[in-house]
Enzyme design. Structure first.
Site, mmCIF file in Angstrom:
data_model
loop_
_atom_site.group_PDB
_atom_site.id
_atom_site.type_symbol
_atom_site.label_atom_id
_atom_site.label_comp_id
_atom_site.label_asym_id
_atom_site.label_seq_id
_atom_site.Cartn_x
_atom_site.Cartn_y
_atom_site.Cartn_z
ATOM 1 C CG ASN A 8 -1.683 1.232 1.456
ATOM 2 O OD1 ASN A 8 -1.757 2.084 0.567
ATOM 3 N ND2 ASN A 8 -2.292 1.369 2.626
ATOM 4 C CE LYS A 10 0.044 3.146 4.894
ATOM 5 N NZ LYS A 10 0.194 3.247 6.328
ATOM 6 C CG HIS A 93 -5.599 2.014 5.648
ATOM 7 N ND1 HIS A 93 -5.069 2.946 6.505
ATOM 8 C CD2 HIS A 93 -4.617 1.099 5.421
ATOM 9 C CE1 HIS A 93 -3.810 2.615 6.772
ATOM 10 N NE2 HIS A 93 -3.507 1.505 6.122
ATOM 11 C CD GLU A 95 -2.534 5.528 6.969
ATOM 12 O OE1 GLU A 95 -2.561 5.507 5.725
ATOM 13 O OE2 GLU A 95 -1.616 5.019 7.643
ATOM 14 C CD GLU A 163 -3.087 -2.252 7.666
ATOM 15 O OE1 GLU A 163 -2.052 -2.552 7.076
ATOM 16 O OE2 GLU A 163 -3.688 -1.181 7.468
ATOM 17 N N GLY A 169 3.371 2.394 10.743
ATOM 18 C CA GLY A 169 4.382 3.427 10.534
ATOM 19 C C GLY A 169 5.179 3.789 11.770
ATOM 20 C CB SER A 208 5.905 -1.758 11.893
ATOM 21 O OG SER A 208 5.589 -0.396 12.148
HETATM 22 P P1 13P Z 1 3.473 0.426 7.539
HETATM 23 O O1 13P Z 1 3.926 -0.892 6.933
HETATM 24 O O2 13P Z 1 4.190 1.609 6.952
HETATM 25 O O3 13P Z 1 3.494 0.377 9.025
HETATM 26 O O4 13P Z 1 1.933 0.631 7.096
HETATM 27 C C1 13P Z 1 1.039 -0.400 7.268
HETATM 28 C C2 13P Z 1 -0.224 -0.059 6.577
HETATM 29 O O5 13P Z 1 -0.951 0.834 7.004
HETATM 30 C C3 13P Z 1 -0.549 -0.785 5.346
HETATM 31 O O6 13P Z 1 -1.849 -0.536 4.931
#
Ligand code: 13P
Length: 248
Positions: A8, A10, A93, A95, A163, A169, A208
């Protein structure tokens, strides 16, 4: 069931980033992966990515509208994603939930829109740090699954991504025991809700995941793949994660 390693990007990636996909395509052609591979670039790169990748691996969107079309300025329909070359879309997600106020009902409507357009959905669930500290992690995921996964979800048209918000992150990950416990819990919820067929539905872990922790996480019971953010941006990192999947 084959594992799925999904990236992803983002809100990252310009045309120059397509070089990472070219490298990924070449690497997967040289050494066929044990798992399925999916990459979700931003909308703006999807069609170009489809030209670049051909069918070397699958492509997906990061969100879609719950509507099929019409006067919804700035929104992207599932049919548009499909037309641009996507087979899948990430929905719910954290976010999107955090910055766009998406609720479980919105997530369910988006999943149904994805299915109408012939896309598969990856539905994200996960608790915040304060919810985990309060002992609410399993309950939060239960309610997100109950309200966010529509009836009609099958192992073919849907995957779940666990997640934990506090792991995204941050470089922090749950313990192996916590991941196993949560994935087992999610599996029970899915089977209770959808029936025995849900034993074949993939449950991905996200948060992560890096080349150096992928082997431990990806080979845990009930972990059927990963949803990778930061480490999907560079081909070498993403390949390191793909290589960590052991044959079933
Ligand atoms: P990270 O791997 O950067 O922690 O992000 C995970 C994520 O939100 C994937 O959708």
């Amino acid at each position: 069931m084959r594992s799925l390693v999904a990236g992803n990007w983002k809100m990252n990636g310009l045309a120059a980033s397509l070089a990472e996909l070219t490298s990924l395509k070449a690497a997967l052609a040289a050494k066929a992966p044990v798992c399925e591979v999916l990459m979700c670039p931003p909308f703006t790169l999807l069609a170009q990515a489809a030209w670049t990748v051909k069918d070397a691996f699958a492509l997906g969107g990061q969100d879609c509208s719950p509507k099929d079309g019409g006067a919804f300025t700035g929104d992207i329909s599932a049919a548009m994603l499909k037309d641009a070359g996507a087979s899948t879309v990430i929905v719910g997600h954290s976010e999107r939930r955090q910055y766009h106020g998406e609720r479980d009902g919105d997530v369910a409507a988006k999943v149904q829109a994805a299915w109408r357009a012939g896309l598969n959905a990856i539905i994200c669930v996960g608790e915040t740090e304060s919810q985990r500290d309060a002992g609410e992690a399993h309950g939060i995921c239960t309610s997100q699954l109950e309200a966010g996964v529509p009836a009609g979800a099958t192992a073919e048209n849907t995957a779940i991504a666990y997640e934990p918000v506090w792991a995204i992150g941050t470089g922090k990950t749950p313990t192996a025991a916590d991941i196993v416990a949560m994935h087992g819990h999610i599996r029970s919820c899915l089977v209770r809700r959808l029936g025995e067929g849900a034993r074949q539905m993939r449950i991905l872990y996200g948060g992560s995941v890096k080349p150096d922790n992928a082997a431990e996480i990806l080979n845990l019971p009930e972990v059927n793949g990963a949803l990778v953010g930061g480490a999907s941006l560079k081909c070498a990192d993403f390949l390191g994660i793909i290589a960590a999947v052991k044959p079933a």
